[in-house]
Design a protein around this motif. Sequence first.
Motif, short mmCIF file in Angstrom:
data_model
loop_
_atom_site.label_atom_id
_atom_site.label_comp_id
_atom_site.label_asym_id
_atom_site.label_seq_id
_atom_site.Cartn_x
_atom_site.Cartn_y
_atom_site.Cartn_z
N LEU A 116 0.83 -1.20 0.00
CA LEU A 116 0.00 0.00 0.00
C LEU A 116 0.87 1.25 0.00
CD1 LEU A 116 -2.77 -1.01 2.58
CD2 LEU A 116 -2.81 -1.20 0.08
N THR A 117 0.56 2.16 -0.91
CA THR A 117 1.34 3.39 -1.02
C THR A 117 0.73 4.54 -0.23
OG1 THR A 117 0.16 3.93 -3.07
CG2 THR A 117 2.27 2.77 -3.28
N ASP A 118 -0.57 4.46 0.06
CA ASP A 118 -1.24 5.50 0.84
C ASP A 118 -2.20 4.81 1.82
OD1 ASP A 118 -2.26 7.80 1.92
OD2 ASP A 118 -3.37 8.42 0.12
N VAL A 122 -7.10 4.33 2.92
CA VAL A 122 -7.83 3.05 2.93
C VAL A 122 -9.00 3.14 3.90
CG1 VAL A 122 -7.64 0.59 3.47
CG2 VAL A 122 -5.73 1.77 2.34
N PRO A 123 -10.19 2.65 3.53
CA PRO A 123 -11.35 2.67 4.44
C PRO A 123 -11.03 1.98 5.76
CG PRO A 123 -12.04 2.08 2.24
CD PRO A 123 -10.55 2.09 2.20
N THR A 223 -1.83 2.18 10.96
CA THR A 223 -2.91 2.86 10.24
C THR A 223 -2.42 4.16 9.61
OG1 THR A 223 -3.57 3.87 12.33
CG2 THR A 223 -4.73 1.87 11.67
N PHE A 224 -1.12 4.42 9.72
CA PHE A 224 -0.55 5.66 9.18
C PHE A 224 0.62 5.36 8.25
CE2 PHE A 224 -2.48 6.80 13.25
CZ PHE A 224 -3.29 7.86 12.87
N PHE A 445 6.61 -2.36 -0.83
CA PHE A 445 6.95 -3.43 -1.76
C PHE A 445 6.15 -3.34 -3.06
CE2 PHE A 445 8.60 -4.82 2.17
CZ PHE A 445 9.52 -5.83 1.95
N ALA A 446 5.46 -2.24 -3.30
CA ALA A 446 4.59 -2.12 -4.47
C ALA A 446 5.35 -2.27 -5.78
CB ALA A 446 3.86 -0.79 -4.44
N HIS A 447 6.60 -1.83 -5.82
CA HIS A 447 7.36 -1.81 -7.07
C HIS A 447 8.03 -3.15 -7.40
CE1 HIS A 447 10.28 -1.15 -3.88
NE2 HIS A 447 11.20 -1.60 -4.71
#
Length: 481
Positions: A116-118, A122-123, A223-224, A445-447
């Motif tokens: 997750l980048t942001d 996220v809800p 959560t941040f 780890f998205a990339h």
Amino acid sequence: MRWGYVINVTGLLIFFTGLTMAVPLGTSIIYQDAGFTPLAAAGGITLLSGAIIHLAFRSAKADVLTQREGMAIVAACWAAAGLFGALPFYLGLDVSFVDAVFESVSGFTTTGSSILTDIESVPRGLLAWRSFIQWLGGMGIIVLSIAILPFLKVGGMQLYKAEVPTPVPDRLRPHVRDTAKVLWKVYAIFTLLQVALLAAGGMSLFDAVCHAFTTMPTGGFSTFNASVRHFDSVYFDVVFITFMLMAGINFTLHYQFLKGQPLAFWRDAECRFFLGIVLVFTLVVTWDIYGAVYNRIDHALRYGAFQVVSIVTTTGYATANYELWPGTSQIVLLLCMFVGASAGSTGGAMKCLRVIVAFKYCYRELFMLVHPHAVSRLKLGGKVVSEDVARSVLGFLALYLGLFALSTILVSATGVDFTTAIGAVATTIGNTGPGFGTVGPTENFAHIPYAGKWILIWCMLLGRLEIFTVIILFVPEFYRK
């Protein structure tokens, strides 16, 4: 091998996983966020799938469960939990299925690595699921199932041994089901205590619960975006350090302490070793970053201690970017990723107990070179360590390091640079969270290429299930009569 029974039990645990989605679903209802629909859909799919699988194989029964079948059930259930646990992320976020599985397996195995980048966008329902699966995975979904699901009374010890992260599983009660209940009660008590302390410091109830759910299992999801660094509070740092250390100690000792044995921690050789290396590593890192990074000794101690405790317990929270620290500190933190916490804790990596046994074994070999006719036995805490346990420990360490090397080569082959490959594999097979290079404490780890992510997912499962339970499935003898 009775595969029908293995699939039968796996179906029941898939159904149980669907039931647990009611917790984040309730959170979405309370906060009225966009997580309700994906969680409801994922819950329905999981419940239906589990019911169909169980009913299709309901005729398969077992009066006695063999060790091989226990390992197969645990491996299958963890793989299934990772796949079905990914559905809320896949349906509720703009991510690929591989990324959703990565996040889910990272949660259940309490690794804490994220794609997750942001996170803050996220809800809350999905954030609650993200934290809750770490809490479930910390003490173990199989151990929880043994405690509350009566059908697992058959072969409970085989399942318990295949999942609990220790070379010698402790039985606190004569029946394994009672042992599972005791472990979960202690685990829940400490979680509630941390929620109360975080809330008392001014943290919102939602954030307090989510962070307690990811501290006690040494998971590290926050959560941040900035992790615990977001709060920039000495009070919160002390609370997190305290509970990370508690989570990194064998839960059997916590039970003994609560039963009125205040010296239980000191009498345990592994606990003394664990706390000793935490102290030594903290002093080394503090000395290394004082003056070079922080001009005040109290700041060096605060940030040095937090990073050491977070990584050696394999929690993975971050309050500083340790990649900007001197080389000595980074090497110490890399070493922490391999050593890990105590056996019987919720921490990952190799475990202090195995490290101690390996050191004693090596020393005995040197001693026997000098005194070839002497009779020398391995002892730990005044008790003799059997040759079977010593052999198991050495086999585990050899497999751990060998699989680390192989996985690093494979991840590098996907186009990832050398430093990142080492850091990514070390942190996933040790269930730590942040690594080095482009997967450090301020990155994600998205990339990583899809092929690399599948390899890292494999590493997470290897680390959480103590290598043997997963790797045994690839041994031909496992399938022969």
